[in-house]
Design a protein around this motif. Structure first.
Motif, PDB file in Angstrom:
ATOM      1  N   LYS A 139     -51.703  79.053 -14.662  1.00  0.00           N
ATOM      2  CA  LYS A 139     -50.880  79.312 -15.852  1.00  0.00           C
ATOM      3  C   LYS A 139     -51.723  79.600 -17.096  1.00  0.00           C
ATOM      4  O   LYS A 139     -51.178  79.855 -18.163  1.00  0.00           O
ATOM      5  CB  LYS A 139     -49.959  78.123 -16.115  1.00  0.00           C
ATOM      6  CG  LYS A 139     -48.880  77.936 -15.069  1.00  0.00           C
ATOM      7  CD  LYS A 139     -47.922  76.805 -15.460  1.00  0.00           C
ATOM      8  CE  LYS A 139     -46.825  76.629 -14.417  1.00  0.00           C
ATOM      9  NZ  LYS A 139     -45.884  75.536 -14.773  1.00  0.00           N
ATOM     10  N   LYS A 196     -52.757  84.496 -14.692  1.00  0.00           N
ATOM     11  CA  LYS A 196     -52.026  84.904 -15.901  1.00  0.00           C
ATOM     12  C   LYS A 196     -52.963  85.455 -16.988  1.00  0.00           C
ATOM     13  O   LYS A 196     -52.492  85.977 -17.998  1.00  0.00           O
ATOM     14  CB  LYS A 196     -51.260  83.699 -16.466  1.00  0.00           C
ATOM     15  CG  LYS A 196     -50.119  83.191 -15.589  1.00  0.00           C
ATOM     16  CD  LYS A 196     -48.929  84.147 -15.663  1.00  0.00           C
ATOM     17  CE  LYS A 196     -47.764  83.637 -14.820  1.00  0.00           C
ATOM     18  NZ  LYS A 196     -47.166  82.422 -15.370  1.00  0.00           N
ATOM     19  N   LEU A 197     -54.241  85.338 -16.771  1.00  0.00           N
ATOM     20  CA  LEU A 197     -55.207  85.784 -17.778  1.00  0.00           C
ATOM     21  C   LEU A 197     -55.258  87.313 -17.799  1.00  0.00           C
ATOM     22  O   LEU A 197     -55.596  87.945 -16.806  1.00  0.00           O
ATOM     23  CB  LEU A 197     -56.602  85.220 -17.468  1.00  0.00           C
ATOM     24  CG  LEU A 197     -57.682  85.484 -18.509  1.00  0.00           C
ATOM     25  CD1 LEU A 197     -57.369  84.728 -19.800  1.00  0.00           C
ATOM     26  CD2 LEU A 197     -59.056  85.083 -17.975  1.00  0.00           C
ATOM     27  N   GLN A 198     -54.923  87.895 -18.970  1.00  0.00           N
ATOM     28  CA  GLN A 198     -54.788  89.350 -19.067  1.00  0.00           C
ATOM     29  C   GLN A 198     -55.937  90.018 -19.829  1.00  0.00           C
ATOM     30  O   GLN A 198     -56.116  91.233 -19.714  1.00  0.00           O
ATOM     31  CB  GLN A 198     -53.459  89.716 -19.740  1.00  0.00           C
ATOM     32  CG  GLN A 198     -52.243  89.277 -18.933  1.00  0.00           C
ATOM     33  CD  GLN A 198     -50.950  89.679 -19.593  1.00  0.00           C
ATOM     34  OE1 GLN A 198     -50.901  89.949 -20.789  1.00  0.00           O
ATOM     35  NE2 GLN A 198     -49.875  89.735 -18.812  1.00  0.00           N
ATOM     36  N   THR A 211     -57.739  87.705 -11.391  1.00  0.00           N
ATOM     37  CA  THR A 211     -57.131  87.621 -12.723  1.00  0.00           C
ATOM     38  C   THR A 211     -56.332  88.897 -13.001  1.00  0.00           C
ATOM     39  O   THR A 211     -56.382  89.864 -12.235  1.00  0.00           O
ATOM     40  CB  THR A 211     -58.204  87.436 -13.806  1.00  0.00           C
ATOM     41  OG1 THR A 211     -59.109  88.538 -13.754  1.00  0.00           O
ATOM     42  CG2 THR A 211     -58.970  86.138 -13.588  1.00  0.00           C
ATOM     43  N   SER A 212     -55.612  88.902 -14.121  1.00  0.00           N
ATOM     44  CA  SER A 212     -54.776  90.057 -14.479  1.00  0.00           C
ATOM     45  C   SER A 212     -55.392  90.893 -15.593  1.00  0.00           C
ATOM     46  O   SER A 212     -54.698  91.635 -16.279  1.00  0.00           O
ATOM     47  CB  SER A 212     -53.380  89.572 -14.908  1.00  0.00           C
ATOM     48  OG  SER A 212     -52.707  88.953 -13.831  1.00  0.00           O
ATOM     49  N   GLU A 217     -52.449  75.862 -19.924  1.00  0.00           N
ATOM     50  CA  GLU A 217     -52.032  77.161 -20.449  1.00  0.00           C
ATOM     51  C   GLU A 217     -53.016  77.748 -21.451  1.00  0.00           C
ATOM     52  O   GLU A 217     -53.222  78.957 -21.486  1.00  0.00           O
ATOM     53  CB  GLU A 217     -50.642  77.056 -21.091  1.00  0.00           C
ATOM     54  CG  GLU A 217     -49.549  76.680 -20.089  1.00  0.00           C
ATOM     55  CD  GLU A 217     -48.183  76.650 -20.737  1.00  0.00           C
ATOM     56  OE1 GLU A 217     -48.007  77.289 -21.803  1.00  0.00           O
ATOM     57  OE2 GLU A 217     -47.275  76.000 -20.190  1.00  0.00           O
ATOM     58  N   TYR A 218     -53.603  76.926 -22.284  1.00  0.00           N
ATOM     59  CA  TYR A 218     -54.490  77.455 -23.319  1.00  0.00           C
ATOM     60  C   TYR A 218     -55.470  76.380 -23.749  1.00  0.00           C
ATOM     61  O   TYR A 218     -55.355  75.217 -23.353  1.00  0.00           O
ATOM     62  CB  TYR A 218     -53.694  77.987 -24.515  1.00  0.00           C
ATOM     63  CG  TYR A 218     -52.735  76.995 -25.134  1.00  0.00           C
ATOM     64  CD1 TYR A 218     -53.041  76.367 -26.335  1.00  0.00           C
ATOM     65  CD2 TYR A 218     -51.525  76.678 -24.517  1.00  0.00           C
ATOM     66  CE1 TYR A 218     -52.173  75.450 -26.903  1.00  0.00           C
ATOM     67  CE2 TYR A 218     -50.650  75.775 -25.077  1.00  0.00           C
ATOM     68  CZ  TYR A 218     -50.976  75.162 -26.271  1.00  0.00           C
ATOM     69  OH  TYR A 218     -50.112  74.246 -26.826  1.00  0.00           O
ATOM     70  N   SER A 239     -57.198  82.581 -12.062  1.00  0.00           N
ATOM     71  CA  SER A 239     -56.393  82.304 -13.264  1.00  0.00           C
ATOM     72  C   SER A 239     -55.537  83.552 -13.478  1.00  0.00           C
ATOM     73  O   SER A 239     -55.826  84.414 -14.312  1.00  0.00           O
ATOM     74  CB  SER A 239     -57.307  82.026 -14.459  1.00  0.00           C
ATOM     75  OG  SER A 239     -58.031  80.835 -14.249  1.00  0.00           O
ATOM     76  N   HIS A 298     -53.460  81.452 -19.764  1.00  0.00           N
ATOM     77  CA  HIS A 298     -53.266  82.828 -20.214  1.00  0.00           C
ATOM     78  C   HIS A 298     -53.956  83.144 -21.533  1.00  0.00           C
ATOM     79  O   HIS A 298     -54.048  84.306 -21.923  1.00  0.00           O
ATOM     80  CB  HIS A 298     -51.767  83.122 -20.372  1.00  0.00           C
ATOM     81  CG  HIS A 298     -51.059  82.189 -21.317  1.00  0.00           C
ATOM     82  ND1 HIS A 298     -51.112  82.329 -22.681  1.00  0.00           N
ATOM     83  CD2 HIS A 298     -50.297  81.089 -21.078  1.00  0.00           C
ATOM     84  CE1 HIS A 298     -50.408  81.361 -23.253  1.00  0.00           C
ATOM     85  NE2 HIS A 298     -49.904  80.583 -22.293  1.00  0.00           N
ATOM     86  N   ASP A 299     -54.452  82.115 -22.217  1.00  0.00           N
ATOM     87  CA  ASP A 299     -54.945  82.344 -23.572  1.00  0.00           C
ATOM     88  C   ASP A 299     -56.368  81.825 -23.730  1.00  0.00           C
ATOM     89  O   ASP A 299     -56.586  80.731 -24.232  1.00  0.00           O
ATOM     90  CB  ASP A 299     -54.005  81.668 -24.576  1.00  0.00           C
ATOM     91  CG  ASP A 299     -54.288  82.106 -26.012  1.00  0.00           C
ATOM     92  OD1 ASP A 299     -55.126  83.002 -26.190  1.00  0.00           O
ATOM     93  OD2 ASP A 299     -53.687  81.544 -26.943  1.00  0.00           O
TER      94      ASP A 299
END
Length: 711
Positions: free
Chosen positions: A530, A553-555, A575-576, A508-509, A551, A532-533
């Protein structure tokens, strides 16, 4: 001849001119795609035996399907001979295939489906990649070979077959192939040839070289370009005699004595005289013993015991981590004809490998724990468990099995499942550790560690909060580790160069040190669905490749506060992210940026025009990207260069751009050049297809153009 006959038949067929031309083009391209094999540096003594076999293959009835077995001892030149025959006749067939190292590739521990892979190779070579299909089992592969080749006249050579099952899976029966087909099998085991189902079968025993041929081959390696050192002829004759006419022995001996003085020749002769004249191993060992470099000997044994057939890049990475200058020593081994580099892998003759393993086994025949290297499963478990357990499911590694191995530098455990719940203690002297699919808890002793490479891909691991005392660590591979949720502080690994976390689906991070590591060159987070950070700032000045593909969830993408000179590839597929920061311009060496299917991406900063080294910009599938940024001049620096002087690929497919007027600007000199292209004066000789899409002004083509697509 067969090719010309086929073209003649096509001409006589009742077809339209366009159909005839198309078929002739296809047949011509097929022949061009089939190329001869590299036979040998010095193919001495090959022609006479090749002529004999070609007579055997050229039966009165061209419709017969014939199998010829080339039988002979290792190192006698069966592979070289079969390659020479292939080159002489392969164009007489509709399709051809040369499968090298069947024995080795069918039993490769790195590829448990070796026979299936060979079946796929056979079809791919014969059909030149057409009608590709995945084979899921040996039985299915047999059926597919029969279905696709039963009406084709093919030449198939299977090199180094040592088991009837291998022949059965690849070319068991004459009924599998079309009339006039020829099957050639090289083997040391005559029993293999007896398993072939067909009446037309011949066996040729490959002979050692005659005395004059043996001397000629030896001299080519020992005295290249006739630069002969004054060596008495009786000494040369004596050394050649011990090779027994075996080409491999002559090659290795000649290479090892190249440039040596008379004293070294005499020492070699004495060493050969002390061995048993019947054993080729003695000849090969003399060449190994003649290596001046201790490191070259160690690397040779490592390749023989562990790494034969592995990728050169990987081997160098592993052995460099053990303190060797691998590039230099590998060159010495190649020059001594002890190993070879083929298709970016390091190879050696199986007799050479057998000799290397025999050297290690000879260190202590009775106790494997006293040998420098272990590779046989039973020996490994005997040492690690210190008891012989006949049932593999009951085997386990003793928690303290490695603790007292103070000199252990390299530990690779493939397909090892440990059933012990206790932690496994590893020695601090270990330099390279690889255990995929590991489910054990691992512990090092307190204090500095020498570990350079850590490969735990697809494992159930518990990552420490920080890598304390791992100052030498350069390579970490945790890819596919589903238990990994957080990547900890990397400040304790100042020499880290590569971090592979791809496929860590629960990650996640990560600690902010991930993005400001001084020596990190490769960072792979692809498929971390997952994640995202990412750290807020990217400051790794030596980073060369950053992969964040899929990836999803990466915004957001981090800011780049200062110039990063190393980064050449940035991959953000799927990616997002919604936008790129204006500071993207600080990636001054960036050559490729891939943003395909970033469906939330709405805007690109105008600063991307400052990416002077960008060659490929991929934006396919960015459905919310409706406008390309306008080029903005810097009023504070009117002489500043902006635009994409090197960009030659711009993929905007699937974007909703309202206009593409920006392409007419001077920012895209390469792309504009193609839009204005009017004529292609001459085509490269090997070019088969040309896509000229978007070349609106192109009107003149060379007369020999085969296939052009454009609009």
């Amino acid at each position: 001849m067969a090719f010309l006959q086929k073209l003649y038949k096509l001409q006589r067929a009742k077809r339209s001119e366009s159909e005839l031309i198309q078929q002739i083009v296809e047949e011509t391209l097929t022949q061009l795609d089939r190329v001869p094999l590299d036979v040998a540096q010095y193919p001495v003594g090959i022609d006479s035996q090749a002529k004999e076999i070609k007579k055997m293959l050229d039966l009165p009835s061209k419709d017969d399907i014939l199998m010829v077995g080339l039988l002979g001892q290792g190192g006698v030149g069966k592979t070289t001979l079969s390659k020479a025959i292939y080159n002489a006749i392969f164009r007489d067939f509709q399709g051809s295939c040369f499968l090298e190292r069947v024995r080795e590739n069918s039993k490769n521990p790195q590829n448990p489906n070796g026979l299936v892979h060979l079946q796929e190779q056979l079809l791919s070579q014969v059909l030149l990649g057409k009608n590709k299909a995945r084979i899921y089992g040996v039985d299915g592969g047999i059926q597919m070979i029969r279905e696709r080749l039963f009406n084709k006249r093919v030449l198939i050579i299977l090199d180094d077959v040592d088991d009837a099952d291998q022949l059965s899976a690849l070319a068991r029966s004459c009924e599998w192939f079309g009339k006039g087909s020829r099957i050639i099998v090289t083997t040391r085991n005559e029993h293999v040839l007896n398993s072939y189902e067909g009446d037309s079968k011949h066996v040729h025993e490959v002979k050692v070289l005659k005395d004059d041929e043996a001397m000629e081959l030896f001299r080519k390696y020992a005295f290249p370009k006739n630069q002969e050192i004054e060596i008495p002829s009786d000494l040369i004759n004596s050394v050649v005699h011990y090779a027994g006419g075996l080409p491999l022995g002559l090659k290795v001996l000649g290479s090892s004595l190249r440039g040596r003085g008379e004293q070294e020749w005499e020492e070699t002769r004495q060493a050969l005289a002390e061995g048993s004249k019947e054993e080729i191993n003695d000849v090969l060992k003399v060449s190994y013993s003649g290596l001046k470099s201790y490191a070259a000997k160690e690397i040779f044994l490592d390749i023989a015991c562990f790494f034969k057939g592995w990728r050169t890049e990987y081997i160098k990475k592993v052995l460099d981590s053990c303190g060797f200058q691998t590039t230099t020593e590998v060159k010495i081994l190649i020059e001594s004809s002890l190993i070879s580099e083929e298709n970016e892998t390091l190879q050696m003759h199986d007799l050479m490998q057998s000799m290397g393993k025999d050297i290690v086994l000879g260190e202590c025949r009775d106790d494997p724990g006293k040998r420098s290297r272990l590779w046989r499963q039973n020996d490994v478990f005997e040492v690690l468990s210190r008891q012989k357990l006949p049932k593999p499911k009951n085997r386990h590694i003793s928690p303290k099995a490695f603790k007292k191995m103070m000199k252990l530098r390299l530990l690779i455990l493939i397909n090892v499942v440990n059933s012990s719940p206790e932690p496994i203690h590893l020695p601090n002297a270990l330099m390279w550790f690889q255990w995929p699919n590991c489910s054990s808890i691992l512990e090092f002793s307190y204090g500095p560690k020498k570990l350079v490479g850590l490969d735990m891909h697809d494992s159930k691991i518990k990552v420490p909060e920080q890598f304390e005392d791992f100052e030498n660590l350069k390579f970490i591979n945790y890819s596919g580790c589903l238990t990994l949720v957080y990547m900890p502080d990397l400040n304790c690994t100042p020499n880290l160069e590569e971090l592979d976390l791809h496929g860590c689906k629960n990650l996640e991070y990560a600690h902010e040190s991930l993005a400001r590591h001084d020596k990190l060159r490769l960072l792979n987070l692809s498929g971390c669905s997952k994640f995202h950070d990412f750290p807020k700032k990217l400051q790794s000045k030596n980073l060369q490749l950053l992969n964040l593909n899929l990836s999803s969830k990466l915004q957001s993408f981090p800011k780049i506060p200062s110039k990063v000179e190393g980064l050449r590839g940035l991959f953000l597929i799927g990616t997002s992210i919604e936008e790129l920061p204006a500071s993207i311009e600080n990636l001054i060496s960036l050559e490729e940026m891939d943003l395909r299917y970033c469906k939330k991406l709405t805007i690109l900063p105008s600063s991307i025009y400052r990416l002077q080294n960008l060659e490929r910009l991929m934006l396919e599938g960015c459905s919310n990207l409706v406008e390309f940024p306008k080029k903005e001049e810097d009023p504070s620096d009117p002489h500043a260069t902006t635009g994409f002087p090197k960009l030659y690929v711009l993929n905007l497919r699937g974007c909703n751009l309202s206009n593409v007027d920006f392409l007419k600007s001077s920012s895209f000199p390469f792309l504009r050049a193609f839009q204005q292209l009017q004529e292609i004066p001459k085509m490269p000789g090997q070019l088969r297809h040309l896509w000229a899409i978007g070349c609106e002004s192109l009107s003149k083509f060379p007369p020999d153009t085969c296939d052009i697509e454009g609009n």
